[in-house]
Scaffold this active site. Structure first.
Site, PDB file in Angstrom:
ATOM      1  N   HIS A  44       0.762  -1.390   0.150  1.00 35.65           N
ATOM      2  CA  HIS A  44       0.002   0.201   0.190  1.00 35.65           C
ATOM      3  C   HIS A  44       1.028   0.971   0.164  1.00 35.65           C
ATOM      4  CE1 HIS A  44      -3.159   2.777   1.170  1.00 35.65           C
ATOM      5  NE2 HIS A  44      -3.943   1.987   0.915  1.00 35.65           N
ATOM      6  N   ASP A  53      -7.704  -5.345   0.018  1.00 38.25           N
ATOM      7  CA  ASP A  53      -8.462  -6.147  -1.167  1.00 38.25           C
ATOM      8  C   ASP A  53      -7.982  -7.803  -0.914  1.00 38.25           C
ATOM      9  OD1 ASP A  53      -9.703  -4.224  -2.476  1.00 38.25           O
ATOM     10  OD2 ASP A  53      -7.740  -3.485  -3.287  1.00 38.25           O
TER      11      ASP A  53
END
Ligand code: CMC
Length: 435
Positions: free
Chosen positions: A307, A365
Site C-alpha cells: 500500500h 483487497d
C-alpha cells in the site's frame, strides 16, 4: 517550534520562508504556494508521495501505525458498532446521526431510490459479457444526463440532494449490471428493506424465486461496505476531486472515480486477488508465486499486498480477515480452500525478507474477495462492490471540496524534458532518423 521552513536557492542566494501548517494529526505540511512567485520554481513529486493536495476533515490514516479514522471515529469501532448508512451520514455531515436524523436520512434516500426507466436502455447497449465495471463507468456517466441543467453545484441544497441521489442510486446501478449479465429482469428498489438487504434483493430476487435474506450475509456485506466507504486522498478520490475542481457534473465526477478505481493497482485488486488465489490452486504452489512476485524481470505482483500509505498491516484487512473466520463458522458457503491458500500465502510472505524490507502487508483487497465469494457475488462484480461502497466517500469529499475556501481548479505543473524549440520541416524533407 518554528512555523516556517526556509528554502534557499543556492544558485542565486535568494531565500523564502514557507509557512508550516499543522493538522489535528499527521506530519506538518509545508505551504509552498509562494515558491513559484518568489523563486520561480515548482516542486517535483511524481506519484504525490509527499504532497498534501487539500485540507480535509473527513478521514485520517496513519500508515506507520495502521490507524484509520472517519471523522475521528476509529474504523474498528465503526466496523463493530455502526452500519454503512450511519457511516455515510457521518462522512457527509461530520457527526453520527441521532435516531431522528437517521430516519430522516433514510426517508430522503428512499425518495430517490428509483432511476429513470429510460436508463434500462443504456444497459442493453452493452454485450451480456461486458465487464460490469465498464458498464458502471458508462451508466454512472449517463446519470449525469438526467441531472445537469437543473443542478446548481454552487447551491448547498442541490449538492445535498446530489449526495443523497448518489447513495440511493448506486446500489440500483450496480445490481442492474449483474442482472444484465445474467439476462434476468431488473428488480426495483424497496423502501421497506434496509440498504444492504435491498441491494441483495435487487441482485438475487427473481420473478419466480424470492430472495431469502440471510442476516449473516447482510451483516458481512454491511461490514465490508463500512470498510470501503472512504480512504482519504487515494487515486480515485483524487480523481473525483480533480474532475470536480473543474466544476464538472458530480455524477460524471463519480464516473471518473469509478474509472480510476477499476485499475489493478487500486480497487481492481480485489478481483485480481481472487483470480490469483484460484490460479495458485494449491498451497504447494505458493513458493512459485512468491518467487514470481520477487522477480524484477516478471511484472507479476502479489495482488492484495502493499500500500502506498500503510507500511504496517492495513487495519481494514485485520477486520476482514476476522470476518472471514466468522463467516466460515456461520455460513457453509465460504470457499474454504481459497481462504486456506490466502492465509498460507500471507504467512509465507510476511516471513520473507523481500516483503519485510519493503513493508508489504496484506491490504483491504486481500481478503475481501473471499467474503464476496461467500455471499455469492461473482468475481467480475467485486470492484463494482468497492465502487458502490466508495461512492459515499467520493461524494462526501466532493461536497467538502465545494465549500473549501481554497477551492480552485486542480492544475499540476510539470518538469518539461522534451526537445528544445525547433522549426517545422515539410514532410518531403524529413529524414527517417526517428524510426
Ligand atoms: N508484490 C511484489 N512487490 C511489490 C508489491 C507487491 N504487491 N507491492 C510493492 N512491491 C515492491 C515494488 O516492486 C517495489 O520494490 P523495489 O523497491 O525493489 O523497486 C517496492 O515494493 C515499493 O513499491 P511501489 O510500487 O514503489 O509502491 P507504491 O506505493 O507505488 O504502490 C501499490 C502501492 C498498492 C500500487 C503496490 O503495492 C501494488 O501494486 N500492490 C498490488 C496491488 C494491490 O493490492 N492494490 C490494492 C491497494 S489497497 C486498496 C486500494 O487502493 O484500492
Amino acid at each position: 517550534m518554528s512555523d516556517t521552513v526556509t528554502i534557499i536557492d543556492n544558485k542565486t542566494g535568494k531565500q523564502i520562508e514557507c509557512p508550516v501548517l499543522y493538522g489535528t494529526y499527521g506530519p506538518p505540511v509545508i505551504d509552498t504556494k509562494s515558491l513559484y512567485n518568489e523563486l520561480g520554481m515548482f516542486t517535483f513529486d511524481p506519484g504525490y508521495l509527499t504532497t498534501a493536495s487539500c485540507r480535509s476533515a473527513i478521514t485520517y490514516l496513519d500508515g506507520e501505525k495502521g490507524i484509520l479514522m472517519h471523522r475521528g471515529y476509529p474504523i474498528e469501532q465503526l466496523a463493530e458498532q455502526s452500519t454503512y448508512l450511519e457511516v455515510c451520514y457521518l462522512l457527509l455531515y461530520g457527526e453520527l446521526p441521532t435516531r431522528e436524523q437517521y430516519d430522516g436520512f433514510r426517508a430522503d434516500l428512499n425518495k430517490r431510490n428509483l432511476v429513470h426507466e429510460h436508463l434500462e436502455r443504456f444497459y442493453t447497449g452493452y454485450l451480456y459479457d461486458a465487464h460490469p465495471m465498464a458498464i458502471m463507468v458508462g451508466i454512472t456517466g449517463a446519470l449525469s444526463s438526467y441531472y445537469h441543467e437543473a443542478l446548481d453545484i454552487n447551491d448547498p441544497v442541490d449538492r445535498d440532494i446530489t449526495a443523497k441521489r448518489v447513495i440511493a442510486k448506486m446500489p440500483i446501478l450496480a445490481a442492474h449490471c449483474y442482472k444484465h449479465a445474467m439476462g434476468h429482469p431488473f428488480v426495483y428498489s424497496r423502501d421497506d428493506l434496509g440498504y444492504v438487504q435491498n441491494f441483495l434483493n435487487m441482485m438475487f430476487s427473481l420473478p419466480n424465486r424470492a430472495y431469502v435474506p440471510n442476516p449473516t450475509a447482510i451483516r458481512a456485506l454491511d461490514l465490508l461496505m463500512i470498510l470501503h466507504a472512504d480512504h482519504e486522498q487515494n487515486a480515485s478520490t483524487s480523481t473525483v476531486r480533480l474532475s470536480g475542481s473543474a466544476e464538472a457534473n458530480p455524477f460524471a465526477c463519480i464516473a471518473a472515480g469509478i474509472v480510476t478505481l477499476w485499475g489493478r493497482a487500486h480497487g481492481g485488486a480485489n478481483e485480481a486477488v481472487l483470480r490469483m488465489l484460484t490460479e495458485i490452486k494449491d498451497p504447494k504452489n505458493i513458493p512459485q508465486y512468491i518467487a514470481k512476485a520477487k522477480d524484477k524481470d516478471d511484472p507479476f505482483r502479489l495482488m492484495g499486498f502493499g500500500h502506498r500509505v500503510y507500511k504496517n498491516y492495513d487495519p481494514r484487512a485485520t477486520i476482514i480477515r476476522k470476518a472471514c473466520h466468522d463467516l466460515i463458522d456461520e455460513l457453509n458457503t465460504v470457499h474454504q480452500p481459497l481462504f486456506e491458500i490466502a492465509m498460507q500465502l500471507e504467512e509465507i510472505a510476511l516471513k520473507d525478507d523481500y516483503f519485510i524490507e519493503r513493508k508489504l502487508y496484506p491490504n483491504v483487497d486481500f481478503y475481501s474477495g473471499i467474503i464476496l465469494k461467500a455471499l455469492g457475488i461473482p468475481t467480475s462484480m467485486y470492484t463494482v462492490m468497492f465502487a458502490l461502497a466508495r461512492s459515499a466517500g467520493w461524494i462526501a469529499q466532493w461536497m467538502e471540496m465545494m465549500t473549501d475556501p481554497d477551492f480552485r481548479i486542480g492544475r499540476p505543473r510539470q518538469l518539461y524534458i522534451g526537445t528544445e524549440k525547433r522549426d517545422y520541416v515539410p514532410m518531403e524533407k524529413r529524414s527517417q532518423r526517428h524510426d
